[in-house]
Scaffold this motif. Sequence first.
Motif, short mmCIF file in Angstrom:
data_model
loop_
_atom_site.label_atom_id
_atom_site.label_comp_id
_atom_site.label_asym_id
_atom_site.label_seq_id
_atom_site.Cartn_x
_atom_site.Cartn_y
_atom_site.Cartn_z
N PHE A 1 0.83 -1.22 0.00
CA PHE A 1 0.00 0.00 0.00
C PHE A 1 0.86 1.26 0.00
CE2 PHE A 1 -3.40 -2.75 2.14
CZ PHE A 1 -4.04 -3.01 0.95
N PRO A 2 1.83 1.39 0.90
CA PRO A 2 2.64 2.61 0.87
C PRO A 2 3.44 2.77 -0.42
CG PRO A 2 2.92 1.49 2.96
CD PRO A 2 2.14 0.57 2.08
N LEU A 3 3.94 1.67 -0.96
CA LEU A 3 4.74 1.79 -2.18
C LEU A 3 3.87 2.13 -3.39
CD1 LEU A 3 7.40 -1.02 -1.64
CD2 LEU A 3 7.63 1.46 -1.30
N LEU A 4 2.62 1.72 -3.39
CA LEU A 4 1.73 2.09 -4.49
C LEU A 4 1.36 3.57 -4.47
CD1 LEU A 4 -0.52 -1.07 -4.79
CD2 LEU A 4 0.94 -0.09 -6.57
N CYS A 5 1.72 4.28 -3.40
CA CYS A 5 1.53 5.73 -3.35
C CYS A 5 2.59 6.46 -4.16
CB CYS A 5 1.59 6.23 -1.90
SG CYS A 5 0.23 5.66 -0.89
N ASP A 6 3.69 5.79 -4.41
CA ASP A 6 4.81 6.39 -5.11
C ASP A 6 4.58 6.29 -6.62
OD1 ASP A 6 7.32 6.89 -6.36
OD2 ASP A 6 8.37 6.27 -4.54
N PRO A 7 4.59 7.42 -7.33
CA PRO A 7 4.36 7.39 -8.78
C PRO A 7 5.31 6.45 -9.53
CG PRO A 7 4.21 9.63 -7.99
CD PRO A 7 4.69 8.79 -6.83
N LYS A 8 6.54 6.26 -9.03
CA LYS A 8 7.45 5.37 -9.77
C LYS A 8 6.97 3.92 -9.70
CE LYS A 8 10.88 4.49 -6.17
NZ LYS A 8 12.03 5.01 -5.50
N PHE A 9 6.34 3.52 -8.60
CA PHE A 9 5.80 2.17 -8.51
C PHE A 9 4.52 2.04 -9.34
CE2 PHE A 9 8.74 1.78 -5.03
CZ PHE A 9 9.11 0.46 -5.07
N GLN A 10 3.72 3.08 -9.35
CA GLN A 10 2.52 3.07 -10.19
C GLN A 10 2.91 2.91 -11.66
OE1 GLN A 10 0.21 6.62 -9.32
NE2 GLN A 10 0.53 6.33 -7.14
N THR A 11 3.92 3.65 -12.08
CA THR A 11 4.40 3.58 -13.47
C THR A 11 4.95 2.19 -13.78
OG1 THR A 11 4.89 5.95 -13.48
CG2 THR A 11 6.04 4.58 -15.12
N ALA A 12 5.70 1.63 -12.85
CA ALA A 12 6.28 0.29 -13.07
C ALA A 12 5.19 -0.76 -13.22
CB ALA A 12 7.22 -0.06 -11.92
N PHE A 13 4.15 -0.69 -12.41
CA PHE A 13 3.07 -1.65 -12.52
C PHE A 13 2.28 -1.45 -13.82
CE2 PHE A 13 3.79 -2.83 -8.10
CZ PHE A 13 3.60 -4.20 -8.19
N LYS A 14 2.05 -0.21 -14.19
CA LYS A 14 1.35 0.05 -15.46
C LYS A 14 2.16 -0.52 -16.63
CE LYS A 14 -1.11 4.13 -13.84
NZ LYS A 14 -1.17 5.60 -13.86
N ALA A 15 3.50 -0.44 -16.55
CA ALA A 15 4.36 -0.93 -17.62
C ALA A 15 4.24 -2.44 -17.82
CB ALA A 15 5.81 -0.54 -17.35
N ILE A 16 3.85 -3.17 -16.78
CA ILE A 16 3.67 -4.62 -16.92
C ILE A 16 2.19 -4.99 -17.05
CG2 ILE A 16 5.85 -5.23 -15.82
CD1 ILE A 16 4.19 -5.96 -13.28
N GLY A 17 1.37 -3.98 -17.32
CA GLY A 17 -0.04 -4.24 -17.58
C GLY A 17 -0.94 -4.32 -16.36
N GLU A 18 -0.46 -3.87 -15.22
CA GLU A 18 -1.25 -3.88 -13.99
C GLU A 18 -1.83 -2.49 -13.74
OE1 GLU A 18 -2.02 -6.41 -12.10
OE2 GLU A 18 -0.43 -7.89 -12.23
N ASP A 19 -3.04 -2.45 -13.23
CA ASP A 19 -3.69 -1.20 -12.84
C ASP A 19 -3.49 -1.04 -11.33
OD1 ASP A 19 -5.50 0.71 -11.87
OD2 ASP A 19 -7.03 0.17 -13.34
N PRO A 20 -2.74 -0.04 -10.88
CA PRO A 20 -2.46 0.12 -9.46
C PRO A 20 -3.72 0.18 -8.58
CG PRO A 20 -1.01 1.53 -10.70
CD PRO A 20 -2.00 0.96 -11.68
N GLU A 21 -4.78 0.84 -9.05
CA GLU A 21 -6.01 0.91 -8.25
C GLU A 21 -6.67 -0.45 -8.13
OE1 GLU A 21 -8.64 4.16 -9.07
OE2 GLU A 21 -6.98 5.58 -9.16
#
Length: 181
Positions: A68-88
């Motif tokens: 949860f705390p790491l998903l607050c960081d835009p760099k982790f959100q971007t990394a997950f989006k890059a592998i096809g995951e939706d952070p929300e």
Amino acid sequence: KGVTKGTPKMTMPAPSELHFFGGRDVIDRKTYPDLAEFWSDLAAIYRAEIADLAKAGCTYFQLDNCSFPLLCDPKFQTAFKAIGEDPEKLIESYIGVINAVLKDKPANATFGMHLCRGNNRGKWLGEGGYDYVAAMVFERVDADPPATGDAIRALYPDDPSNVHHSYLNDHVKFRILHGGT
């Protein structure tokens, strides 16, 4: 329980951690073609372990959560989006599995969650406030209320050793929990 006068406590990684640090690739696709089956099996394993520990006298359980705390960081959100995951959607899934773990919690036990940005020799993995996850996590995770269980714990960064699990002066937790602004 017979060897301590203190409250027996068990700290374990939140079930979301088994997915977060590797994504879908760390979960065998042949065994679990559908992630819902994985989450269901994992929640059942956690419930069984908690039941066994409670029978042995453990009354305080803490789930350690970096996701949860790491998903607050835009760099982790971007990394997950890059592998096809939706952070929300990940947050929704993680809340779902944590609540599935807690659905049969022993009546005499307290459950809390420690939110952590990771810590390796005083350096944390992520940055930023908790607004991105606060409303979902603080309102919907079935940990015990702070009055009885200090449910979702974090310390302020007045001590460098606390930085990795602090709110970094982000008072959103208290705003959400107490209905203020």
